[in-house]
Design an enzyme around this catalytic site. Structure first.
Site, PDB file in Angstrom:
ATOM      1  N   TYR A 159       0.833  -1.208   0.000  1.00  0.00           N
ATOM      2  CA  TYR A 159       0.000   0.000   0.000  1.00  0.00           C
ATOM      3  C   TYR A 159       0.863   1.252   0.000  1.00  0.00           C
ATOM      4  CZ  TYR A 159      -3.652   3.282   1.502  1.00  0.00           C
ATOM      5  OH  TYR A 159      -4.531   4.331   1.580  1.00  0.00           O
ATOM      6  N   LYS A 163       0.964   4.064  -2.936  1.00  0.00           N
ATOM      7  CA  LYS A 163       0.554   5.444  -2.674  1.00  0.00           C
ATOM      8  C   LYS A 163       1.711   6.427  -2.839  1.00  0.00           C
ATOM      9  CE  LYS A 163      -3.837   4.959  -1.887  1.00  0.00           C
ATOM     10  NZ  LYS A 163      -4.838   5.574  -2.786  1.00  0.00           N
ATOM     11  N   THR A 194     -15.517   5.992   7.051  1.00  0.00           N
ATOM     12  CA  THR A 194     -16.446   5.381   6.107  1.00  0.00           C
ATOM     13  C   THR A 194     -16.970   4.091   6.717  1.00  0.00           C
ATOM     14  OG1 THR A 194     -14.709   4.111   4.993  1.00  0.00           O
ATOM     15  CG2 THR A 194     -15.139   6.345   4.177  1.00  0.00           C
TER      16      THR A 194
END
Length: 253
Positions: A159, A163, A194
């Site tokens: 990740y 990114k 979220t």
């Protein structure tokens, strides 16, 4: 509903949920005609319906950002009869959850998935957005990054690499297309509240995640959407090539 963006169009990948959905709602509320793209038609329809209920204009297109033809088609849908694409909001992505592994133990298949969706997917989206924007002589691209775009995160090799790559793409494209009247920026978002964030996580894990943000909380999706709107607007007309932290101080450490 103010018409600050009346006559403009936007493509928002990952527009069915989270930051993408909220960005679609925010831009549509200002008069932009938005196209939300993603793999899950049900959530895309929910976004379009929510926009319609407030008097906005929106449509959806099924899109897998790892598939180049699918991305090219989504951009064409967003251009539509307007013949223009003002904004490209590249929000589609995955995080890998809490499957933390040291770099040498990080599963290759998970690394490949992060690169394919978070990095290559952003590249493909930019590729076709920028072609249209270059032809028309204007546009603004906003890539949704992460605190992991600018700092290392233990256990998140794939990740973090993906990114960080998004920031490199952002900066390079800003240099490539600035002379064409196109701005390219990214948002280094902190953890955002979220529905998926707390799913499967213990209260202790969530408390640790929140504590990593000096403001003592995580972001509301609207706070990220506000930054998206600003980066699309004339108020940021001299801003390009940046990774804007909207992270509650996460990367200030």
């Amino acid at each position: 509903m103010t018409q600050r963006f009346e006559g403009t169009t936007a493509l928002i990948t990952g527009g069915g949920t989270g930051i993408g959905r909220q960005s679609a709602l925010a831009l549509a509320a200002l008069g932009c005609t938005v196209t939300v793209a993603g793999r899950t038609v049900a959530t895309l329809k929910d976004t379009v319906e929510a926009i319609a209920e407030t008097g906005g204009a929106a449509r959806y297109v099924e899109c897998d950002v790892t598939d180049e033809q699918s991305v090219a088609n989504a951009v064409q849908v967003a251009i539509g009869d307007f013949g223009r694409l003002d904004f490209g909001i590249n929000s589609a992505g995955v995080s890998g959850g809490d499957n933390l592994r040291k770099t040498a133990d990080y599963p290759t298949e998970m690394f490949d998935r992060m690169i394919a969706i978070d990095l290559r997917g952003t590249f493909l989206s930019m590729k076709y957005e920028l072609r249209q924007m270059q032809a028309q002589g204007f546009g603004s691209v906003v890539n949704i990054g992460s605190g992991a775009s600018v700092v290392g995160v233990p256990g998140f090799a794939g990740y973090t690499a993906a990114k960080h790559g998004v920031i490199g793409l952002t900066r390079t494209a800003a240099l490539d297309y600035g002379p064409d009247g196109i701005r390219v920026n990214s948002i280094a978002a902190g953890l955002v509240n979220t529905p998926l964030i707390a799913a499967g996580r213990s209260p202790e894990t969530m408390a640790a995640r929140i504590a990593a943000h000096p403001l003592g909380r995580i972001a509301d999706p609207q706070e990220i959407a506000d930054a998206v709107v600003w980066l699309c607007s004339a108020q940021s007309s001299f801003v390009t090539g940046v990774a804007l932290p909207v992270d509650g101080g996460y990367t200030a450490r």
